[in-house]
Design a protein around this motif. Structure first.
Motif, PDB file in Angstrom:
ATOM      1  N   ASP A   1       6.468   2.457  -3.912  1.00  0.00           N
ATOM      2  CA  ASP A   1       6.357   3.052  -5.244  1.00  0.00           C
ATOM      3  C   ASP A   1       6.770   2.012  -6.293  1.00  0.00           C
ATOM      4  O   ASP A   1       7.218   0.919  -5.961  1.00  0.00           O
TER       5      ASP A   1
ATOM      6  N   ASN B   1       0.799  -1.233   0.000  1.00  0.00           N
ATOM      7  CA  ASN B   1       0.000   0.000   0.000  1.00  0.00           C
ATOM      8  C   ASN B   1       0.829   1.278   0.000  1.00  0.00           C
ATOM      9  O   ASN B   1       0.271   2.358  -0.168  1.00  0.00           O
TER      10      ASN B   1
ATOM     11  N   VAL C   1       0.666   0.183  -8.857  1.00  0.00           N
ATOM     12  CA  VAL C   1       0.498   1.535  -8.304  1.00  0.00           C
ATOM     13  C   VAL C   1      -0.754   2.191  -8.882  1.00  0.00           C
ATOM     14  O   VAL C   1      -1.538   2.810  -8.149  1.00  0.00           O
ATOM     15  N   ASP C   2      -0.971   2.031 -10.183  1.00  0.00           N
ATOM     16  CA  ASP C   2      -2.164   2.614 -10.811  1.00  0.00           C
ATOM     17  C   ASP C   2      -3.441   2.012 -10.223  1.00  0.00           C
ATOM     18  O   ASP C   2      -4.396   2.730  -9.941  1.00  0.00           O
TER      19      ASP C   2
ATOM     20  N   ARG D   1      -3.822   0.715  -7.256  1.00  0.00           N
ATOM     21  CA  ARG D   1      -3.949   1.218  -5.881  1.00  0.00           C
ATOM     22  C   ARG D   1      -4.485   2.651  -5.866  1.00  0.00           C
ATOM     23  O   ARG D   1      -5.327   2.988  -5.041  1.00  0.00           O
ATOM     24  N   GLU D   2      -4.006   3.473  -6.797  1.00  0.00           N
ATOM     25  CA  GLU D   2      -4.476   4.861  -6.851  1.00  0.00           C
ATOM     26  C   GLU D   2      -5.942   4.952  -7.272  1.00  0.00           C
ATOM     27  O   GLU D   2      -6.680   5.817  -6.809  1.00  0.00           O
ATOM     28  N   GLU D   3      -6.365   4.035  -8.128  1.00  0.00           N
ATOM     29  CA  GLU D   3      -7.739   4.050  -8.617  1.00  0.00           C
ATOM     30  C   GLU D   3      -8.734   3.431  -7.619  1.00  0.00           C
ATOM     31  O   GLU D   3      -9.853   3.907  -7.472  1.00  0.00           O
TER      32      GLU D   3
END
Length: 104
Positions: free
Chosen positions: A48, A45, A68-69, A71-73
């Motif tokens: 990077d 979580n 990462v994408d 997780r961000e979404e």
């Protein structure tokens, strides 16, 4: 009396040889020292893309960016198994890296 003495002496000799041989087979060499390698956990979580790529075998730059994408979404991962929802991460890859992952 002579026969009894010789029989007792022969018994003592054979018994000592037998016990000595048995004791010799029971000893074991000391075990070789074992190196313990601990792998640092990668926080799924917070890591990077560069950290994911560097620390996780089988995760290249493209898969790391996809993690990462995702997780961000979708927000933080609630389970390591949720990685299966990330494009490019299959069950074989997940099983290889599962022991290196943490959520905290």
């Amino acid at each position: 009396m002579n026969k009894a003495f010789l029989a007792a002496a022969a018994f003592a000799v054979f018994a000592s040889v037998s016990f000595g041989a048995h004791a010799a087979t029971q000893t074991q060499p000391a075990p070789a020292p074992v190196a313990v390698v601990s792998q640092a956990s990668v926080n799924l979580n917070t890591a990077d893309a560069a950290t994911l790529t560097r620390e996780l075998k089988g995760i290249g730059a493209t898969k790391a960016k996809a993690i990462v994408d995702y997780r961000e979404e979708h927000g933080p991962f609630s389970s390591v198994d949720e990685l299966l929802e990330v494009k490019g991460i299959g069950s074989a890859t997940l099983e290889k890296i599962r022991g290196q992952l943490s959520l905290q």
